[in-house]
Write a protein that holds these residues in place. Structure first.
Motif, PDB file in Angstrom:
ATOM      1  N   GLY A 133       0.830  -1.202   0.000  1.00 61.04           N
ATOM      2  CA  GLY A 133       0.000   0.000   0.000  1.00 61.04           C
ATOM      3  C   GLY A 133       0.861   1.245   0.000  1.00 61.04           C
ATOM      4  N   THR A 134       0.212   2.394  -0.116  1.00 66.79           N
ATOM      5  CA  THR A 134       0.924   3.667  -0.138  1.00 66.79           C
ATOM      6  C   THR A 134       0.380   4.567   0.961  1.00 66.79           C
ATOM      7  OG1 THR A 134       1.005   3.407  -2.525  1.00 66.79           O
ATOM      8  CG2 THR A 134       1.624   5.563  -1.657  1.00 66.79           C
ATOM      9  N   ILE A 135       1.280   5.032   1.824  1.00 66.87           N
ATOM     10  CA  ILE A 135       0.860   5.965   2.875  1.00 66.87           C
ATOM     11  C   ILE A 135       0.540   7.309   2.226  1.00 66.87           C
ATOM     12  CG2 ILE A 135       1.615   7.268   4.905  1.00 66.87           C
ATOM     13  CD1 ILE A 135       3.369   4.917   5.674  1.00 66.87           C
ATOM     14  N   ILE A 136      -0.669   7.794   2.417  1.00 60.88           N
ATOM     15  CA  ILE A 136      -1.002   9.088   1.823  1.00 60.88           C
ATOM     16  C   ILE A 136      -1.197  10.188   2.877  1.00 60.88           C
ATOM     17  CG2 ILE A 136      -1.933   8.116  -0.328  1.00 60.88           C
ATOM     18  CD1 ILE A 136      -4.737   8.761   0.888  1.00 60.88           C
ATOM     19  N   GLY A 137      -1.151   9.809   4.140  1.00 62.59           N
ATOM     20  CA  GLY A 137      -1.242  10.838   5.180  1.00 62.59           C
ATOM     21  C   GLY A 137      -1.705  10.252   6.499  1.00 62.59           C
ATOM     22  N   VAL A 138      -2.063  11.156   7.402  1.00 58.78           N
ATOM     23  CA  VAL A 138      -2.545  10.785   8.728  1.00 58.78           C
ATOM     24  C   VAL A 138      -3.798  11.627   8.969  1.00 58.78           C
ATOM     25  CG1 VAL A 138      -1.979  10.859  11.194  1.00 58.78           C
ATOM     26  CG2 VAL A 138      -0.211  10.228   9.551  1.00 58.78           C
ATOM     27  N   THR A 139      -4.859  11.005   9.464  1.00 58.76           N
ATOM     28  CA  THR A 139      -6.095  11.769   9.683  1.00 58.76           C
ATOM     29  C   THR A 139      -5.909  12.760  10.839  1.00 58.76           C
ATOM     30  OG1 THR A 139      -7.037  10.284  11.332  1.00 58.76           O
ATOM     31  CG2 THR A 139      -7.470   9.742   9.007  1.00 58.76           C
ATOM     32  N   ASP A 140      -6.827  13.693  10.974  1.00 60.93           N
ATOM     33  CA  ASP A 140      -6.750  14.665  12.073  1.00 60.93           C
ATOM     34  C   ASP A 140      -6.633  13.949  13.413  1.00 60.93           C
ATOM     35  OD1 ASP A 140      -7.121  16.457  10.069  1.00 60.93           O
ATOM     36  OD2 ASP A 140      -9.130  17.124  10.702  1.00 60.93           O
ATOM     37  N   ALA A 141      -7.364  12.832  13.532  1.00 55.43           N
ATOM     38  CA  ALA A 141      -7.367  12.099  14.795  1.00 55.43           C
ATOM     39  C   ALA A 141      -6.146  11.209  14.963  1.00 55.43           C
ATOM     40  CB  ALA A 141      -8.642  11.270  14.881  1.00 55.43           C
ATOM     41  N   GLY A 142      -5.303  11.135  13.926  1.00 51.60           N
ATOM     42  CA  GLY A 142      -4.058  10.402  14.084  1.00 51.60           C
ATOM     43  C   GLY A 142      -4.041   8.998  13.506  1.00 51.60           C
ATOM     44  N   LEU A 143      -5.043   8.665  12.701  1.00 52.21           N
ATOM     45  CA  LEU A 143      -5.034   7.344  12.061  1.00 52.21           C
ATOM     46  C   LEU A 143      -4.200   7.394  10.787  1.00 52.21           C
ATOM     47  CD1 LEU A 143      -8.846   6.475  12.351  1.00 52.21           C
ATOM     48  CD2 LEU A 143      -6.996   5.831  13.919  1.00 52.21           C
ATOM     49  N   LEU A 144      -3.474   6.303  10.526  1.00 54.40           N
ATOM     50  CA  LEU A 144      -2.652   6.237   9.322  1.00 54.40           C
ATOM     51  C   LEU A 144      -3.543   5.960   8.109  1.00 54.40           C
ATOM     52  CD1 LEU A 144       0.385   6.245   8.420  1.00 54.40           C
ATOM     53  CD2 LEU A 144       0.250   3.742   8.471  1.00 54.40           C
ATOM     54  N   GLU A 145      -3.367   6.743   7.059  1.00 50.74           N
ATOM     55  CA  GLU A 145      -4.150   6.559   5.836  1.00 50.74           C
ATOM     56  C   GLU A 145      -3.302   5.850   4.788  1.00 50.74           C
ATOM     57  OE1 GLU A 145      -7.036  10.146   4.902  1.00 50.74           O
ATOM     58  OE2 GLU A 145      -5.021  10.892   5.405  1.00 50.74           O
ATOM     59  N   VAL A 146      -3.739   4.661   4.411  1.00 55.17           N
ATOM     60  CA  VAL A 146      -2.991   3.871   3.444  1.00 55.17           C
ATOM     61  C   VAL A 146      -3.882   3.539   2.250  1.00 55.17           C
ATOM     62  CG1 VAL A 146      -1.635   1.764   3.086  1.00 55.17           C
ATOM     63  CG2 VAL A 146      -1.678   2.838   5.345  1.00 55.17           C
ATOM     64  N   GLU A 147      -3.390   3.861   1.088  1.00 57.69           N
ATOM     65  CA  GLU A 147      -4.125   3.587  -0.144  1.00 57.69           C
ATOM     66  C   GLU A 147      -3.744   2.207  -0.655  1.00 57.69           C
ATOM     67  OE1 GLU A 147      -5.060   7.028  -3.042  1.00 57.69           O
ATOM     68  OE2 GLU A 147      -3.433   5.839  -3.930  1.00 57.69           O
ATOM     69  N   ARG A 148      -4.741   1.450  -0.954  1.00 57.35           N
ATOM     70  CA  ARG A 148      -4.557   0.062  -1.344  1.00 57.35           C
ATOM     71  C   ARG A 148      -5.445  -0.154  -2.550  1.00 57.35           C
ATOM     72  NH1 ARG A 148      -6.055  -4.726   2.938  1.00 57.35           N
ATOM     73  NH2 ARG A 148      -5.396  -6.421   1.590  1.00 57.35           N
ATOM     74  N   GLY A 149      -4.831  -0.302  -3.753  1.00 60.72           N
ATOM     75  CA  GLY A 149      -5.645  -0.256  -4.959  1.00 60.72           C
ATOM     76  C   GLY A 149      -6.233   1.141  -5.031  1.00 60.72           C
ATOM     77  N   ASN A 150      -7.550   1.264  -5.224  1.00 60.07           N
ATOM     78  CA  ASN A 150      -8.092   2.631  -5.155  1.00 60.07           C
ATOM     79  C   ASN A 150      -8.947   2.859  -3.927  1.00 60.07           C
ATOM     80  OD1 ASN A 150      -8.890   0.778  -6.871  1.00 60.07           O
ATOM     81  ND2 ASN A 150      -9.720   2.055  -8.458  1.00 60.07           N
ATOM     82  N   VAL A 151      -8.702   2.043  -2.895  1.00 53.85           N
ATOM     83  CA  VAL A 151      -9.422   2.239  -1.648  1.00 53.85           C
ATOM     84  C   VAL A 151      -8.456   2.769  -0.585  1.00 53.85           C
ATOM     85  CG1 VAL A 151     -11.101   1.148  -0.121  1.00 53.85           C
ATOM     86  CG2 VAL A 151     -10.445   0.006  -2.239  1.00 53.85           C
ATOM     87  N   THR A 152      -8.923   3.744   0.197  1.00 57.52           N
ATOM     88  CA  THR A 152      -8.082   4.242   1.287  1.00 57.52           C
ATOM     89  C   THR A 152      -8.574   3.678   2.604  1.00 57.52           C
ATOM     90  OG1 THR A 152      -7.676   6.264   0.075  1.00 57.52           O
ATOM     91  CG2 THR A 152      -7.194   6.314   2.414  1.00 57.52           C
ATOM     92  N   GLY A 153      -7.665   3.008   3.320  1.00 54.96           N
ATOM     93  CA  GLY A 153      -8.012   2.485   4.638  1.00 54.96           C
ATOM     94  C   GLY A 153      -7.376   3.355   5.705  1.00 54.96           C
ATOM     95  N   THR A 154      -8.022   3.436   6.884  1.00 50.05           N
ATOM     96  CA  THR A 154      -7.416   4.158   8.001  1.00 50.05           C
ATOM     97  C   THR A 154      -7.201   3.174   9.154  1.00 50.05           C
ATOM     98  OG1 THR A 154      -9.570   4.838   8.825  1.00 50.05           O
ATOM     99  CG2 THR A 154      -8.412   6.396   7.416  1.00 50.05           C
ATOM    100  N   TYR A 155      -6.061   3.306   9.805  1.00 45.77           N
ATOM    101  CA  TYR A 155      -5.647   2.308  10.792  1.00 45.77           C
ATOM    102  C   TYR A 155      -5.158   2.978  12.060  1.00 45.77           C
ATOM    103  CZ  TYR A 155      -5.406  -0.469   6.524  1.00 45.77           C
ATOM    104  OH  TYR A 155      -5.710  -1.088   5.339  1.00 45.77           O
ATOM    105  N   ASN A 156      -5.466   2.374  13.208  1.00 43.39           N
ATOM    106  CA  ASN A 156      -4.829   2.834  14.439  1.00 43.39           C
ATOM    107  C   ASN A 156      -3.607   1.973  14.713  1.00 43.39           C
ATOM    108  OD1 ASN A 156      -5.457   0.534  15.982  1.00 43.39           O
ATOM    109  ND2 ASN A 156      -7.434   1.400  16.614  1.00 43.39           N
ATOM    110  N   LEU A 157      -2.905   2.328  15.780  1.00 44.41           N
ATOM    111  CA  LEU A 157      -1.612   1.729  16.083  1.00 44.41           C
ATOM    112  C   LEU A 157      -1.689   0.203  16.180  1.00 44.41           C
ATOM    113  CD1 LEU A 157       1.201   2.709  16.604  1.00 44.41           C
ATOM    114  CD2 LEU A 157       0.641   2.988  19.006  1.00 44.41           C
TER     115      LEU A 157
END
Ligand code: BTN
Length: 244
Positions: free
Chosen positions: A214-238
């Motif tokens: 996947g590709t890291i595209i940023g971090v949400t305001d709340a601090g979740l990691l945003e990872v793009e996978r195909g054309n879907v963006t997932g957000t993940y906590n630690l």
């Protein structure tokens, strides 16, 4: 930050020490810094232990009262501390220095610094924040962690004065903290993102026992990691994602 400074020879953990101080005694001034030459029960994230050779590395905790900050905005404080540590190390290490989400400092692909922030809440705001920071300065060998950890000395081949670096960190943390207090959140979020390790790069991750690219595209305001996978963006906590 650092005006009220205590240096201890040995302690279990500077975070634990500062938290006990807060609950036991008279008011502790904001900006208090407790440093230890040696911690025999240093704590890391995920209930890990934090090891450092006595006298060689920086292990300290600082106290802030970010009462203006909602609990939901806690990650902005994480950003501020990460940027402060980054800015203190940047003049020494310049390029190849990154903030690895959520709050490690990396030199190339190795960890130089980690932090453990322990907030207490009052209603929906933060009451106090005990910010524990470990920076590998003069340690030369990392045993089993050699492939994942590094120190300023490993990189620059000389010893550094621990307190000089500590007070540089205090100064830069204070600068960023005052920006947070002044409401300059957008600036803080942009600066953090700009220094993010592996930003816009394709990398392998593990989540839910599954390995994916996947590709890291940023971090949400709340601090979740945003990872793009195909054309879907997932957000993940630690707890939900690991870097391979
Ligand atoms: C991590 O990367 O897992 C966080 C490490 C935090 C270590 C520092 S050292 C000073 C302070 N006291 C502790 O017990 N932990 C933090």
């Amino acid at each position: 930050v650092g005006q009220n400074f205590v240096s201890l020879k040995q302690v279990d953990s500077t975070n634990t020490f500062l938290k006990n101080l807060l609950s036991n005694s008279k008011p502790v001034p904001e900006g208090t810094v407790i440093m230890a030459e040696d911690q025999f029960a240093g704590r890391g994230q995920h209930q890990n232990v934090w090891h450092a050779e006595p006298g060689k590395n920086l292990t300290f905790s600082m106290l802030l009262y970010p009462n203006f900050l909602a609990a939901t905005a806690q990650f902005d404080l994480t950003r501020v501390i990460s940027l402060g540590v980054y800015d203190a190390l940047a003049p020494l290490l310049r390029d190849n220095l990154f903030i690895k989400w959520p709050n490690d400092i990396y030199y190339e692909n190795k960890k130089l610094s980690g932090m453990l922030i322990e907030n207490s809440l009052q209603g929906s705001n933060i009451k106090s924040s005990v910010i524990g920071i470990g920076v590998n300065i003069n340690q030369e060998h990392f045993g089993d962690n050699a492939s994942r950890a590094t120190s300023v000395k490993q990189i620059l081949q000389r010893d550094y004065d621990l307190k000089n670096i500590l007070f540089d960190i205090c100064r830069h943390v204070e600068t960023w903290y005052l920006k947070l207090k002044a409401g300059e959140t957008n600036l803080i979020r942009a600066a953090y993102k700009q220094k993010l390790y592996l930003l816009n790069e394709t990398h392998n991750f593990v989540s839910n026992n599954e390995v994916f690219s996947g590709t890291i595209i940023g971090v949400t305001d709340a601090g979740l990691l945003e990872v793009e996978r195909g054309n879907v963006t997932g957000t993940y906590n630690l707890k939900e994602i690991q870097y391979l």
